[in-house]
Design an enzyme around this catalytic site. Sequence first.
Site, short mmCIF file in Angstrom:
data_model
loop_
_atom_site.label_atom_id
_atom_site.label_comp_id
_atom_site.label_asym_id
_atom_site.label_seq_id
_atom_site.Cartn_x
_atom_site.Cartn_y
_atom_site.Cartn_z
N PHE A 150 0.85 -1.19 0.00
CA PHE A 150 0.00 0.00 0.00
C PHE A 150 0.89 1.24 0.00
CE2 PHE A 150 -2.74 3.17 2.22
CZ PHE A 150 -3.74 3.24 1.25
N ASP A 205 6.48 -2.80 8.78
CA ASP A 205 5.13 -2.34 8.48
C ASP A 205 4.21 -3.50 8.79
OD1 ASP A 205 2.69 -1.62 7.41
OD2 ASP A 205 3.54 -0.61 5.65
N LYS A 218 -9.03 -3.08 8.96
CA LYS A 218 -7.97 -3.87 9.57
C LYS A 218 -8.50 -4.92 10.54
CE LYS A 218 -4.56 -1.86 7.42
NZ LYS A 218 -5.30 -0.92 6.56
N ARG A 261 6.13 18.17 22.95
CA ARG A 261 5.86 18.62 24.32
C ARG A 261 5.90 17.44 25.30
NH1 ARG A 261 0.20 21.63 26.14
NH2 ARG A 261 1.00 22.57 28.08
N TYR A 301 4.69 25.00 28.08
CA TYR A 301 4.86 24.98 26.62
C TYR A 301 6.34 24.88 26.23
CZ TYR A 301 -0.01 26.22 26.90
OH TYR A 301 -1.35 26.21 27.20
#
Length: 388
Positions: A90, A161, A190, A219, A226
Amino acid sequence: MTDQGTENLNLPHWPQFDDKERAGVLRALEQGQWWRITGSEVDAFEEEFGEYHGASHTLAVTNGTHALELALEVLGVGPGTEVIVPAFTFISSSQAAQRLGAVAVPVDVEPETYCIDVVAAEAAVTDRTRAIMPVHMAGHLADMDALSKLSTATGVPLVQDAAHAHGARWKGKRVGELGSIAAFSFQNGKLMTAGEGGAVLFPDAALYEQAFLRHSCGRPREDRSYLHRTSGSNFRLNEFSAAVLRAQLSRLDAQIDTREQRWPLLAGLLAEIPGVTPQGRDARVDRNPYYMAMFRIPGLREQERNQLVDELVARGVPAFAAFRAIYRCDAFWERAAPMETIDDIARRCPNTEEIFRDSIWLHHRTLLGTEEQMHRVAEILAEVVARR
């Protein structure tokens, strides 16, 4: 319940769900925290999915394509680098590398299993190669012994994969026990699904921690100021999807058992049809979840194959044409394309050239049917092939 097009066969529907999914969604709703950083469902799913696959570190993400992209990014894939991928897969396998600015280098696949040809992969390794991506086609694991040796010899890491390979085993080892990163998909078709979603298994804590930062905009988990420590994006899975996936995981083993029982029967019936060749199986794969029931009709031209698929669908069989060779998709050439032509790559990939034109796959829900239904599916295919 059946899909509209399958009344005559009455094959099981997909996705399958029951009160476990309903209870999970309600549980996620009522916890009052719908974000993975403050909720508990994603954390619980990661622990359960990782334990099931023998992985020490698991990260849930938005989808399988993002899982591949994140896995490649933490390995240093980017502009000026290359990733070796099977030509028959794919398109996400190559696009994950190309979106990072890397060149996806297609190599041929084995004619029996449709998985990456390790000799071809070895020949494609250069000093720019940052990852080799075996795709476990239709749930059949690639040759992980040979690939692991190649990775050790070249110093190039593997990224499995495993979008088709939930619950698969190689010589008794689960995907998370094979020593390399593995990426999964939970897209609607799936083996387990929340509509969309993905997961990455990591063999060590350092890669996992880097991936966590990058999947959450750089983060840290406990950050309140932040302090974005690295570049990244928002690949966080939501709490509702995780709750559904926990329920899906609870029935996966039993579904694999059923498909493992049905495939030998269906494959044997298909093999009796003149001109039909089912996907082979390496004896070292001791558990195959069969995301697809795949077979070839060697010598069939692409348009003929497509017409045959249409006839099967019209008869109620959930059939699909095989993936196109990635280098024969326009999308492949849009970003970070190799310095070759389509014909150049095709000459290197003779098996892919044949397989993508003459192979057909049946949705894995077919293999959740009864033995009688396996016989009926084979009968329909025999009738359609005979008319061709």
